[in-house]
Design an enzyme around this catalytic site. Sequence first.
Site, short mmCIF file in Angstrom:
data_model
loop_
_atom_site.label_atom_id
_atom_site.label_comp_id
_atom_site.label_asym_id
_atom_site.label_seq_id
_atom_site.Cartn_x
_atom_site.Cartn_y
_atom_site.Cartn_z
N HIS A 18 0.84 -1.21 0.00
CA HIS A 18 0.00 0.00 0.00
C HIS A 18 0.88 1.26 0.00
CE1 HIS A 18 -2.93 -2.88 2.16
NE2 HIS A 18 -3.38 -2.72 0.93
N LYS A 42 -18.25 -5.86 7.82
CA LYS A 42 -17.07 -6.64 7.47
C LYS A 42 -16.28 -6.97 8.74
CE LYS A 42 -13.54 -6.84 3.93
NZ LYS A 42 -12.84 -6.17 2.87
N ARG A 91 -2.07 -6.20 -8.52
CA ARG A 91 -0.93 -7.09 -8.32
C ARG A 91 -0.83 -8.11 -9.44
NH1 ARG A 91 -2.98 -8.50 -2.51
NH2 ARG A 91 -4.77 -8.47 -3.85
N SER A 129 -2.90 -8.08 2.71
CA SER A 129 -3.15 -7.95 4.15
C SER A 129 -3.54 -9.30 4.74
CB SER A 129 -4.29 -6.94 4.40
OG SER A 129 -3.94 -5.68 3.91
O1 PNS Z 1 -9.18 -3.16 0.15
P1 PNS Z 1 -10.47 -3.62 -0.47
O2 PNS Z 1 -11.29 -4.40 0.52
O3 PNS Z 1 -10.25 -4.37 -1.75
O4 PNS Z 1 -11.30 -2.28 -0.83
C1 PNS Z 1 -12.55 -2.36 -1.44
C2 PNS Z 1 -13.23 -0.97 -1.49
C3 PNS Z 1 -13.33 -0.37 -0.10
C4 PNS Z 1 -12.45 -0.05 -2.37
C5 PNS Z 1 -14.66 -1.20 -2.10
O5 PNS Z 1 -15.30 -2.21 -1.39
C6 PNS Z 1 -15.51 0.05 -2.09
O6 PNS Z 1 -15.25 1.00 -2.78
N1 PNS Z 1 -16.56 0.06 -1.26
C7 PNS Z 1 -17.48 1.17 -1.13
C8 PNS Z 1 -18.89 0.80 -1.55
C9 PNS Z 1 -19.15 1.13 -3.00
O7 PNS Z 1 -18.95 2.25 -3.44
N2 PNS Z 1 -19.62 0.11 -3.76
C10 PNS Z 1 -19.99 0.27 -5.16
C11 PNS Z 1 -18.84 0.21 -6.10
S1 PNS Z 1 -18.22 -1.39 -6.34
#
Ligand code: PNS
Length: 162
Positions: A18, A42, A91, A129
């Site tokens: 990150h 979560k 990645r 992570s």
């Molecule tokens: O580190 P992660 O868990 O892969 O991050 C995922 C994240 C937080 C970027 C994604 O779940 C997100 O943007 N959530 C917010 C909800 C949202 O906007 N959902 C609609 C678009 S997919």
Amino acid sequence: MKRIVVYPGSFDPPTYGHLDIIQRVLTLFDKVIVAVMDNPNKCSLFSIDERIKIFKEITRRFKKVEVDKFKGLLVNYVKKKKAQAVVRGLRAISDFEYEFQMAQMNRELSTEVETIFMMTSTPYSYLSSSIVKEIAKLGGDIGKFVPRPVEWMLKKKMKEGK
Ligand code: PNS
């Protein structure tokens, strides 16, 4: 106009992968907002406040980085912060499908929000992570994968039996 990018994620916990993305995207934008997702549904090892605290600590030396939390739709948060783009690290091919779906959906929800992808630097291309948490849980050395404050907090969690 100030160019602002949002770097969203769960960051449970943040890793050197990150930090690699943050350092590299800083060269392209005036400000990077690390947006830690606050999702009570979560099951995270670290609470939202713990993740914010750790991230602030490990990015203290970057003057153009802000650490914040967000709830709800990412596109709404990006617009509220007057940012132009979202950055996500890629990645491997396995990341692509999920990232592609999210980027397309976000564009459907708001045409103003662009998603840019950065290929994670090779040394971190296998890092996540989840895998770091597993190694820590099994007593392995995580010093190469996460900054010191994260390592300490992970060890503390393991001692607490989490
Ligand atoms: O580190 P992660 O868990 O892969 O991050 C995922 C994240 C937080 C970027 C994604 O779940 C997100 O943007 N959530 C917010 C909800 C949202 O906007 N959902 C609609 C678009 S997919």
